[in-house]
Design a protein around this motif. Structure first.
Motif, PDB file in Angstrom:
ATOM      1  N   PRO A 144       0.836  -1.211   0.000  1.00 50.22           N
ATOM      2  CA  PRO A 144       0.000   0.000   0.000  1.00 50.22           C
ATOM      3  C   PRO A 144       0.868   1.257   0.000  1.00 50.22           C
ATOM      4  CG  PRO A 144      -0.880  -1.600   1.538  1.00 50.22           C
ATOM      5  CD  PRO A 144       0.439  -2.143   1.074  1.00 50.22           C
ATOM      6  N   ALA A 163      -2.838  -0.407  -4.548  1.00 46.79           N
ATOM      7  CA  ALA A 163      -2.485  -1.474  -3.610  1.00 46.79           C
ATOM      8  C   ALA A 163      -3.323  -1.353  -2.342  1.00 46.79           C
ATOM      9  CB  ALA A 163      -1.007  -1.397  -3.263  1.00 46.79           C
ATOM     10  N   GLY A 164      -3.652  -2.511  -1.762  1.00 46.65           N
ATOM     11  CA  GLY A 164      -4.443  -2.533  -0.539  1.00 46.65           C
ATOM     12  C   GLY A 164      -5.930  -2.616  -0.782  1.00 46.65           C
ATOM     13  N   GLU A 173     -12.233  -1.901  -0.367  1.00 43.78           N
ATOM     14  CA  GLU A 173     -11.462  -2.752   0.531  1.00 43.78           C
ATOM     15  C   GLU A 173     -11.966  -4.186   0.410  1.00 43.78           C
ATOM     16  OE1 GLU A 173     -11.198  -1.539   4.554  1.00 43.78           O
ATOM     17  OE2 GLU A 173     -10.645   0.520   4.084  1.00 43.78           O
TER      18      GLU A 173
END
Length: 362
Positions: free
Chosen positions: A212, A249-250, A269
């Motif tokens: 991330p 990312a994440g 998410e």
């Protein structure tokens, strides 16, 4: 059982100890030696001939970046950078990979008391995969060499495949290109993304496994030297022709068809603990395949594991197209191998031929 020797380079005795203990958790890895700075690293690489090197960036006498450049000149040993600095300045990590490093990790992710077991496992698996691939290359143990003649034949096979007109043009076959990659991916992307022309008519979505905070910096870096606009994907983005989107990312990035017919991106998410990769190539391809059907092209580049396998299965189920990178140019022949061995690839070519193969479709 194959075992791989690791040279640990760090100016901190405490860090060398912790990194060594971490490495030797895996029975296939052992510490072949240690070095306290870049000068020692260069000497030890030549003397010990390790299978792989972990290199700190900030060190006295000679830093990791300088040592990396020198090591790349004298041998082809793979180097993975470990640093506390890259979380503050991701450009350092990308610069290291431009200089020849195959991957990077943040020490805090690996060596803290609350380090996630999956992250540590992923690190050790990557060390082994990179070392194995490098040893195979040095021993010349390839099952099949792909020369220019065989590449020409494979490209000719594409021209003869259903849905592609050889005359007058083979282009305009697809409306979206999705590229998936992991270990070694940033360097592979740098060999590809900057060379798309300004008149590229399809959106390009990149799914690169990264920590991330790094994908925004990656997008900004590519935006400075690519012909196309490059941005980190955001929730609600509408896919536009001739623009490159880097999945953040994440999070997981999926596609959906809006009421006005345009295709948008959802960046959310992921709460599924079974999914290791965020972003996941599988998740993105699974959402794109039913939307674009035969008008979708998936390209799987270097990377460990099999992320992309199920996604490419969906692509082929909807009559889309798949290109994978050949073994000899991969830093790790994991993701492309999984797709190729499952019989899902239309063509497998080395990295220097990936762009020309893509251009047959777009």
């Amino acid at each position: 059982m194959q075992r791989y020797g690791v040279l640990v380079v760090d100016d901190s005795a405490v860090m060398r100890k912790y990194i060594g203990l971490l490495i030797e958790k895996d029975p296939q890895l052992f510490v072949a030696g240690i070095a306290r700075n870049g000068i020692e690293a260069i000497e030890k690489v030549q003397m010990l001939k390790p299978d792989i090197v972990t290199m700190d960036i900030e060190m006295p006498e000679m830093d990791g970046m300088t040592a990396l450049q020198e090591i790349m000149k004298i041998c082809s040993v793979p180097v993975i950078m470990l640093s506390n600095q890259t979380d503050k300045d991701p450009a350092l990590a990308f610069k290291a990979m431009e200089l020849g490093a195959v991957d990077f990790y943040l020490k805090g992710q690996l060596l803290s008391n609350d380090a996630e077991p999956e992250v540590v496992k992923d690190f050790l698996e990557r060390l082994k995969a990179v070392a194995e691939n490098a040893r195979k290359k040095s021993e010349g143990g390839w099952l099949k060499k792909v020369n220019s003649e065989s590449v020409s034949k494979m490209i000719d096979d594409i021209l003869k495949s259903p849905g592609i007109e050889k005359e007058p043009t083979t282009k305009n076959v697809v409306d979206l290109l999705i590229i998936g990659c992991s270990t070694g991916g940033p360097a592979a992307l740098q060999s590809t993304l900057p060379y798309f022309s300004k008149d590229t008519r399809v959106p390009i979505l990149v799914i690169q496994h990264m920590p991330p905070g790094f994908t925004r910096a990656l997008a900004e870096r590519f935006d400075t030297f690519c012909n196309l606009r490059v941005k980190e994907a955001e929730n609600g983005d509408i896919l536009e022709p001739g623009k490159i989107y880097i999945a953040p990312a994440g999070f997981q990035t999926t596609l959906y068809r809006r009421q006005d017919g345009k295709v948008g991106l959802k960046v959310q998410e992921s709460f599924d603990e079974k999914i290791l990769y965020k972003p996941s190539v599988d998740i993105t391809l699974n959402s794109a395949a039913p939307i674009y059907k035969e008008r979708l092209l998936a390209v799987i580049l270097t990377g460990m594991g099999n992320d992309g396998l199920e996604g490419c299965r969906a692509v082929k189920r909807y009559n889309g197209h798949v290109i994978v990178e050949a073994e000899e140019s991969c830093v790790v022949y994991g993701m492309p191998k999984a797709v190729y061995e499952a019989g899902l690839a239309d063509i497998q070519v080395p990295l220097p031929h990936i762009l020309n193969s893509i251009k047959l479709y777009i």
